[in-house]
Design a protein around this motif. Structure first.
Motif, short mmCIF file in Angstrom:
data_model
loop_
_atom_site.label_atom_id
_atom_site.label_comp_id
_atom_site.label_asym_id
_atom_site.label_seq_id
_atom_site.Cartn_x
_atom_site.Cartn_y
_atom_site.Cartn_z
N GLU A 142 32.60 31.75 39.08
CA GLU A 142 33.81 32.22 40.07
C GLU A 142 34.96 31.19 39.73
O GLU A 142 35.90 31.36 39.54
N LYS A 143 34.52 29.57 39.37
CA LYS A 143 35.47 28.71 39.22
C LYS A 143 36.23 28.80 38.16
O LYS A 143 37.41 28.67 38.33
N GLN A 144 35.50 28.99 37.12
CA GLN A 144 36.19 29.23 35.74
C GLN A 144 37.32 30.45 35.84
O GLN A 144 38.25 30.26 35.47
N ARG A 145 36.57 31.51 36.44
CA ARG A 145 37.52 32.66 36.43
C ARG A 145 38.93 32.32 37.24
O ARG A 145 39.92 32.77 37.04
N PHE A 146 38.64 31.58 38.41
CA PHE A 146 39.71 31.01 39.31
C PHE A 146 40.88 30.38 38.53
O PHE A 146 41.97 30.69 38.41
N LYS A 150 37.68 34.08 45.55
CA LYS A 150 37.50 35.55 45.49
C LYS A 150 38.40 36.30 45.35
O LYS A 150 38.30 37.36 44.81
N LEU A 151 39.59 35.96 46.07
CA LEU A 151 41.13 36.70 46.15
C LEU A 151 41.77 36.81 44.82
O LEU A 151 42.50 37.72 44.77
N SER A 152 41.45 35.82 43.90
CA SER A 152 42.50 35.71 42.76
C SER A 152 42.59 36.76 42.29
O SER A 152 43.54 37.31 41.65
N VAL A 153 41.42 37.55 41.76
CA VAL A 153 41.76 38.77 40.88
C VAL A 153 42.32 39.86 41.65
O VAL A 153 43.32 40.31 40.66
#
Lengths: 609, 158, 474
Positions: free
Chosen positions: C95-99, C26-29
């Motif tokens: 979410e995984k892809q975005r990460f 969640k934090l990566s962005v």
């Protein structure tokens, strides 16, 4: 009064324009108030600055390009005129544009246009001039584009045509700066042979196309239908004329040593004569109030160019006087058109008629302005045209004939317009039409009054505004007295126009159809039909009439059109498809290209080291 | 001199075979062969450390990974292999032509090839250079490894 | 202040990938946004002279250096990365892809930051490769045929470039025994006419031209830009290839090849061909992103052309155009991302009339297009003007004329794009299209504001920001 005050006529409207843009859609009165205040402040400021001579300069981009502004009697005069017109148009728009969408954009463009115009007039550096000039291109685009839905097409047409001529101006400026070795306008004085002539022509194209001369006018009639009406009164009718003719006068009087009897002078006069005749022929047969006026906005430029092109002091004075007169009566005419549109909801002449009892003030203003534009004594248009006739006659009978024929046709078309719109029978829908509101009446009445003042007391503007521009030495020994023979001819021509109109009304039965016999004349019918179907741009019809070679003119038009629209596109798409075909998508091929490139680079390095 | 030319030519041939052959297994063998010839060349050039790396990593480790991976795939039939072969030749026939043309062009521009280079002596040991003097490159290489790991996760893991 | 630009993203990657994924995903962005904003602030501080002692320098021998050219590039990297992260947030589902995407962006960020700060040929090669590896994966991110094909083309041509650069580095190493820019520069100067060194120079230039996508080394570029996911094309077109190809070329021609005339004549030629081929190819495209890709080739041509001119003013123009291009081209790709996500296609024949549906995208794209075409007073006008003036002053009249005429072509194809996509009637099936999400519109607004702001304040910028750039030229 410090010199930096000279920045304010640019800064005030510009900042006000940005502020207006930020104000939300609903709060109309605030936007109107800001626009009114800003233009009023600019007007007051320019009036106080009127008698000043200011040179202002701060370093700008380097390379000898300074932010240099120069205020003197000529630029001050244009500045006052532009600000005054802007103020009146904002006042008019307060009523006319009420409840129209995208109002914030409209006022923003209007104010920024004023700022850019003031900047262009004040600029004493060619690059700075170009900077403001191009800014005007953007606001022009925007103003047309916010008109009725679908106005984008016209906006793009205007953008392309004006853009091309601006490109010419840009090249002209580059060449002029190169030849003169300086970009400071007041230091330039170039002879007009070889490259100098080319530079003059390029800059001239920029100037006269801004003024709306043939063959750069074709977007104006389209814009008349698509754009908001105050735009027509504001840009094509007044500000662009002021600016274009101002630049033309500057380049012919100061920056280049233009002589009478030179080819360039001949070129200018020919363009002027063609513009007069061609546009007025188109105007004559229009059936729409605004379109008819817009063709006259083109036609009258011809007189100014003709006057300045004669290179005679009397002609130049006439041209410049006509410039301010035209800005007056043409904006007044557009404003009457706006009143009629606002009150009746249409500008189609077929649906109008008999309005003079319902809208008496508008009618009177229309009559005064129409009499001015037709050159009826003692209104202002008469005096400026008289000066131009005088100069044209010296330079060649043919130009005089063109000018006087233009006057005849102008008078005829305004008799038709007035008759069709204000006289005759009133239609059922218009039974309950009333006079327009005060904010719209005031600008019309003020401008019409100035028309009368400039006509009856014509020595006032001539001695105070126009003659100082040329300077004492050029005017020495020049007579500006009335030429009784020319006046007689003019009056005869005008009476002829009236008789022609009465005759035509009798034959056709109504004012609306008063020009139908010209429309359906055996020789002209085919041409008009094609023109109305937009087979070609109107300026070619002029070529045909002047040359009497209908087919040839049509062919030229197609050729020009083809160069504009097809040839360039074909070349581009042709090259494009070749390149596209080369990109097969095979990576092996791409590697091969790269290797060939490497080989080439290495061989080239080897050879030259 | 002769042995150098033989080694060079066989290196090019092995590499070409690796690219052109239709069957993956043969391709891997070609790759290993190329590496081995390269090892010999490096050894002859007085660079035993590089030669050892080349032999153990490129010829040994990578080939082993490739072969174990290929053993999981389906073998091409002979017709498929022939068709692939044909397609590949049709794609790459330009390359030798360009090579020859390049040679001719380079010959035509008369490049002076009779020059001598004095190799600059290296001041410090390879290990010292790698571990003590070039931290920046180390960081770069770590990041490349990380990127490779993310690539595997992003592209091959569902 | 320099090494954190390199080490903080690395630290971020390591921490984010600790086995507490449920939290870090969640934090990566936010970490990404923080990193890019911090980079922008750091550049401003550096530019104002707050160069504090490098606290991390004690533990690492990194040999980083920083001059005004580096600062300009660091600034563009920060801005474009921010835009990329905002767009990626909105467009990459799952979410995984975005990460995964964010991690790759950080890797690319390290690669680019490293590339602009180092002063050594071999390190340059390594960091260009870092950016390239991240780019391969970003292009292939969607895993469909097009994406894999685009990535594959890039890998093949990039490998060719790698081989050339390595070969060149090894020759230079052989000659001087060192690979730092200063040593390589002296080697080039001393061994004038040595064919081997000439080959080394030629190979390195060609390698960088491949990385930068200059004609005729550009084959990979259209496929790669158009196949990449929307957010990745912003990063790639906006800054990644510009850093690894064009920045490196600017750096090398100025500090290693020292304005060699033969090199310059090659650059002039390559630049002109790029401008023309890119522009003509762009006219014929019907795919939004492909057109932008070709336009990118054409704009890069201007930078190369200015570089080939070689005078101080020309190089200022090149750097300024590099900055402007990274802003307005990212903006155009952000807009294409908006159009793609909202309408589901980038085929311009199927689009139309989106102007009323997507007002922000329409307005910002108009700004970007006018800036690209060089309409005053937007930023793109000034950089082109500087380049053309520099060419003219250096008596390269033909090149200057071509550059002017080609900007008409630019206007033509971008006008075509604007008309097909945004003006006119709403195309079939697009009646329900809405404005893109706030991430995309924020990114677009920021970039548009920068373009307008730089353009309007140019007279001030020229003396206080642009002229000092030339200080790196000694």
């Amino acid at each position: 009064m410090t010199d930096s005050f000279i920045l304010l006529p640019i800064a005030i409207p510009f900042i006000a324009g940005l502020v207006v843009l930020l104000i939300g859609q609903r709060i109309q009165s605030v936007k109107e108030a800001i626009a009114l205040l800003a233009t009023a402040a600019t007007l007051g400021l320019t009036i106080t600055l009127f008698r000043e001579n200011i040179n202002f300069s701060i370093p700008w981009t380097g390379f000898g390009i300074d932010f240099a502004l120069r205020l003197y009697h000529f630029s001050a005069f244009i500045l006052v005129a532009a600000s005054a017109f802007s103020f009146l148009f904002v006042l008019y728009s307060c009523s006319f544009m009420r409840n129209k969408p995208r109002l914030n954009q409209f006022y923003c463009y209007l104010l920024v246009t004023l700022a850019m115009t003031n900047g262009a007039v004040l600029a004493d550096n060619l690059v700075l001039l170009l900077f403001f000039w191009e800014g005007l291109l953007l606001t022009l685009f925007g103003m047309i584009a916010i008109g009725r839905p679908g106005a984008y097409k016209t906006a793009i047409k205007a953008f392309v045509i004006v853009g091309i001529s601006d490109l010419c101006l840009m090249m002209g400026i580059g060449l002029t700066g190169h030849l003169a070795g300086t970009m400071t306008i007041s230091k330039i004085s170039l002879p007009t042979y070889s490259l100098g002539a080319l530079a003059f022509i390029l800059m001239m194209i920029g100037a006269i196309s801004k003024a709306g001369s043939v063959p750069f006018h074709t977007w104006i009639p389209d814009a008349a239908v698509d754009a908001p009406l105050p735009f027509m009164a504001f840009l094509p009718a007044s500000l662009e004329k002021l600016l274009g003719i101002y630049l033309l006068a500057r380049i012919s009087l100061d920056m280049f040593q233009l002589h009478g009897n030179s080819r360039l002078s001949m070129l200018l006069m020919t363009i002027g004569a063609i513009t007069i005749l061609l546009a007025v022929m188109m105007a004559l047969v229009q059936k729409d109030y605004k379109r008819l006026l817009s063709y006259h906005a083109v036609s009258q430029v011809g007189y100014m160019i003709l006057g300045i092109g004669t290179c005679l002091p009397i002609g130049i004075v006439g041209g410049l006087f006509h410039m301010i007169n035209h800005a007056l009566y043409k904006s007044c005419l557009f404003l009457t058109g706006g009143s009629v549109e606002k009150q009746t909801g249409t500008t189609d002449l077929a649906k109008l008629g008999g309005l003079w009892l319902k809208m008496p003030v508008t009618f009177i203003c229309f009559v005064i302005a129409a009499a001015s534009i037709s050159g009826v004594p003692p209104f202002n248009g008469f005096y400026s045209k008289e000066l131009i006739y005088d100069a044209a006659l010296v330079r060649g009978n043919i130009f005089y004939l063109a000018a006087i024929l233009g006057t005849f046709l102008t008078a005829a078309s305004f008799l038709k317009l007035g008759h069709a719109a204000f006289l005759g029978k009133i239609s059922e829908e218009n039974k309950n039409v009333r006079e327009t509101k005060l904010p719209m009446l005031v600008p019309m009445v003020v401008i019409a009054a100035v028309c009368v003042v400039f006509g009856v007391w014509n020595y006032l503007p001539l001695n105070n505004l126009i003659k100082p521009i040329l300077g004492e030495e050029r005017l020495a020994g020049q007579e500006f007295g009335p030429n009784s023979m020319l006046i007689t001819i003019t009056v005869i021509v005008l009476v002829g126009a009236l008789l022609h109109h009465l005759f035509a009304v009798k034959v056709s039965g109504s004012g609306y159809k008063a020009s139908d016999h010209i429309r359906h004349a055996p020789f002209l019918e085919g041409i008009y039909t094609k023109a109305e179907k937009r087979w070609f741009d109107p300026y070619d019809i002029g070529l045909k009439i002047v040359q009497g070679l209908s087919r040839f003119g049509w062919w030229i038009d197609r050729a020009i059109d083809w160069v504009y629209e097809d040839f360039a596109v074909h070349i581009a798409t042709g090259l494009s498809s070749i390149i596209k075909r080369a990109h097969t998508g095979s990576y092996a091929m791409y590697v091969v290209w790269s290797l060939i490139g490497v080989l080439f680079v290495i061989i080239m390095l080897m050879k030259s080291f | 001199m002769t042995i150098n030319i033989i080694l060079g030519v066989s290196l090019v041939l092995a590499a070409a075979w690796t690219v052109m052959t239709a069957r993956l297994l043969r391709s891997v063998i070609g790759l290993a062969l190329t590496s081995m010839i390269l090892t010999i060349i490096m050894f002859k050039l007085n660079s035993p450390l590089a030669a050892v790396f080349e032999l153990s990593v490129c010829a040994g480790l990578i080939s082993a990974i490739f072969i174990s991976c290929i053993s999981l795939t389906q073998r091409l039939t002979d017709e498929q292999a022939a068709a692939k072969q044909k397609e590949r030749f049709s794609k790459f026939w330009l390359l030798p032509v360009i090579l020859v043309l390049a040679g001719v062009a380079l010959y035509q521009v008369h490049i002076p090839l009779d020059f001598h280079l004095q190799a600059a002596p290296s001041e410090s040991d390879v290990r010292n250079i790698i571990w003590n003097l070039r931290h920046l490159d180390m960081i770069g290489q770590i990041v490349i490894l990380l990127a490779g790991a993310f690539g595997v996760v992003a592209l091959f893991k569902d | 202040m320099l090494s954190p630009l390199l080490l903080l993203p690395l630290l971020a990657i390591i921490i984010l990938n600790l086995p507490i994924r449920s939290l870090t995903q969640k934090l990566s962005v936010w970490v990404g946004i923080g990193l890019s904003l911090w980079q922008i602030v750091a550049v401003v501080l550096l530019a104002m002279g707050h160069e504090s002692a490098d606290a991390w320098g004690k533990y690492f021998t990194l040999g980083l250096s920083c001059d005004n050219l580096t600062l300009v590039l660091l600034m563009s990297i920060g801005i474009v990365t921010l835009a990329t992260i905002l767009v990626g947030w909105q467009t990459i589902g799952g979410e995984k892809q975005r990460f995964g995407f964010m991690n790759l962006v950080f890797v690319a960020m390290i690669g680019m930051n490293g590339t602009v700060m180092l002063a050594d040929l071999f390190s340059l090669y390594i960091f260009i490769e870092v950016t390239a590896v991240a780019s391969f994966i970003l292009i292939a991110f969607q895993r469909n045929t097009n994406a894999l094909e685009g990535a594959f083309k890039y890998i093949i041509l990039s490998a060719t470039a790698t081989v050339m650069m390595l070969l060149s580095i090894s020759i230079i190493l052989l000659v001087v025994g060192d690979t730092s820019f200063a040593a390589a520069g002296s080697a080039v100067k001393q061994s004038q006419g040595n064919p081997l060194v000439i080959v080394a120079i030629g190979l390195f230039i060609c390698g960088l031209l491949i990385k930068g996508g200059v004609v005729p080394f550009h084959g990979w570029l259209p496929a790669a830009y158009s196949a990449a996911p929307a957010a990745a094309s912003v990063l790639l077109a906006g800054i990644a290839t510009k850093t690894s190809g064009i920045y490196a070329l600017i750096r090398l021609t100025t500090s290693v090849f020292a304005n060699n005339e033969s090199v310059n004549s090659i650059l002039l030629l390559a630049g002109t061909i790029s401008i023309l081929v890119g522009a003509f190819a762009a006219i014929g495209q019907s795919d939004f992103k492909k057109m932008l890709a070709y336009s990118s080739i054409s704009q890069v041509g201007y930078i190369i052309l200015a570089l080939g001119c070689g005078t101080n003013l020309a190089i200022i123009g090149a750097v300024f155009h590099l900055f402007n291009h990274s802003i307005f081209k990212s903006l155009l790709f952000v807009n294409s991302a908006a159009v793609e996500t909202q309408s589901g296609t980038t085929d311009m024949n199927k689009l139309g009339g989106l102007g009323t549906k997507m007002p922000v995208t329409n307005a910002t794209s108009l700004i970007a297009f006018l800036s690209t075409a060089g309409v005053p007073p937007l930023a793109g006008f000034w950089s082109k003007l500087i380049i053309i003036i520099a060419l003219w002053q250096n008596n390269l009249h033909t090149y200057a004329t071509i550059a002017v005429l080609a900007s008409v072509l630019t206007l033509a194809y971008l006008l075509l794009m604007q008309r097909k996509v945004f003006f006119g009637k709403v195309a079939e099936g697009l009646g329900n299209v809405k404005e893109a999400g706030w991430g995309i519109t924020t990114a677009a607004s920021i970039l548009a504001a920068i373009t307008v702001g730089v353009g309007v304040t140019f007279p001030w910028m020229f003396n206080s920001v642009l002229m000092p750039i030339s200080s790196f030229l000694k």
